[in-house]
Structures are given as structure tokens and as C-alpha cells.
Design a protein around this motif. Structure first.
Motif, mmCIF file in Angstrom:
data_model
loop_
_atom_site.group_PDB
_atom_site.id
_atom_site.type_symbol
_atom_site.label_atom_id
_atom_site.label_comp_id
_atom_site.label_asym_id
_atom_site.label_seq_id
_atom_site.Cartn_x
_atom_site.Cartn_y
_atom_site.Cartn_z
ATOM 1 N N SER A 185 -0.581 -2.093 -5.023
ATOM 2 C CA SER A 185 0.265 -2.577 -6.118
ATOM 3 C C SER A 185 0.932 -3.880 -5.687
ATOM 4 O O SER A 185 0.993 -4.186 -4.492
ATOM 5 C CB SER A 185 1.333 -1.537 -6.464
ATOM 6 N N LEU A 227 0.851 -1.178 0.000
ATOM 7 C CA LEU A 227 0.000 0.000 0.000
ATOM 8 C C LEU A 227 0.893 1.237 0.000
ATOM 9 O O LEU A 227 1.830 1.327 0.787
ATOM 10 C CB LEU A 227 -0.900 0.010 1.236
ATOM 11 N N SER A 228 0.610 2.152 -0.901
ATOM 12 C CA SER A 228 1.405 3.375 -0.978
ATOM 13 C C SER A 228 0.480 4.556 -0.789
ATOM 14 O O SER A 228 -0.656 4.522 -1.261
ATOM 15 C CB SER A 228 2.082 3.468 -2.344
ATOM 16 N N GLY A 267 -7.151 6.966 -0.277
ATOM 17 C CA GLY A 267 -6.044 7.484 -1.072
ATOM 18 C C GLY A 267 -4.887 6.509 -1.224
ATOM 19 O O GLY A 267 -3.947 6.770 -1.972
ATOM 20 N N GLU A 268 -4.929 5.385 -0.517
ATOM 21 C CA GLU A 268 -3.861 4.389 -0.664
ATOM 22 C C GLU A 268 -3.952 3.739 -2.043
ATOM 23 O O GLU A 268 -5.040 3.536 -2.574
ATOM 24 C CB GLU A 268 -3.974 3.301 0.411
ATOM 25 N N VAL A 269 -2.813 3.415 -2.596
ATOM 26 C CA VAL A 269 -2.727 2.742 -3.891
ATOM 27 C C VAL A 269 -2.240 1.324 -3.642
ATOM 28 O O VAL A 269 -1.250 1.111 -2.936
ATOM 29 C CB VAL A 269 -1.739 3.479 -4.831
#
Length: 76
Positions: free
Chosen positions: A56, A11-12, A52-54
Motif C-alpha cells: 500500500s 508492506l503489511s 501474504g504481504e499487502v
């Protein structure tokens, strides 16, 4: 990109990591999801995921930077 069950994710920008337990696409549980699909996921461990976390794959998380190289031309 795509997500699948038991996939390790990152998580970014928080840097938290986890593993996908299941993927849900109303009203079914599915094995795999592709970009653009409206889904919900559950993780093996309880992790607080903020708005808002991305998500990947763990090995290809996006780089986070606080600077953007740019050329600015200003006419006044």
C-alpha cells in the motif's frame, strides 16, 4: 489503487517500507499499474517480502488489529 515508479510503499503486516524501482507486465516494463493487473515489481532496496504481504502507499497503510467487534446469536 495504483502503483507507479518511485512510489514509497509499506508492506503489511510486517511494517517494512521501500520505494518502487520498476514495474513489469510481461513482457514490458510499465510506468504505472492499477488494481487487478498481474505485475511484478522491483524495489530500490533489497527487502525480503513474504507471501501474504499487502502493498500500500506508505501514507495509507491498512490498520492491523487482533479483535473484531461482533454480535453472535446462537440457536441450539
Amino acid at each position: 489503487g495504483a502503483l507507479h515508479q518511485n512510489m514509497s510503499i509499506r508492506l503489511s503486516p510486517s511494517g517494512k517500507s521501500g520505494k518502487i524501482a520498476s514495474i513489469h507486465k510481461h513482457p514490458f516494463q510499465i510506468e504505472r499499474a492499477a488494481a487487478g493487473e498481474s505485475i511484478a515489481i522491483t524495489l530500490h532496496d533489497q527487502i525480503y517480502v513474504e507471501r501474504g504481504e499487502v502493498i500500500s502507499p506508505e501514507h495509507s497503510a491498512p490498520e492491523i488489529d487482533s479483535e473484531i467487534p461482533a454480535r453472535i446469536l446462537w440457536f441450539s
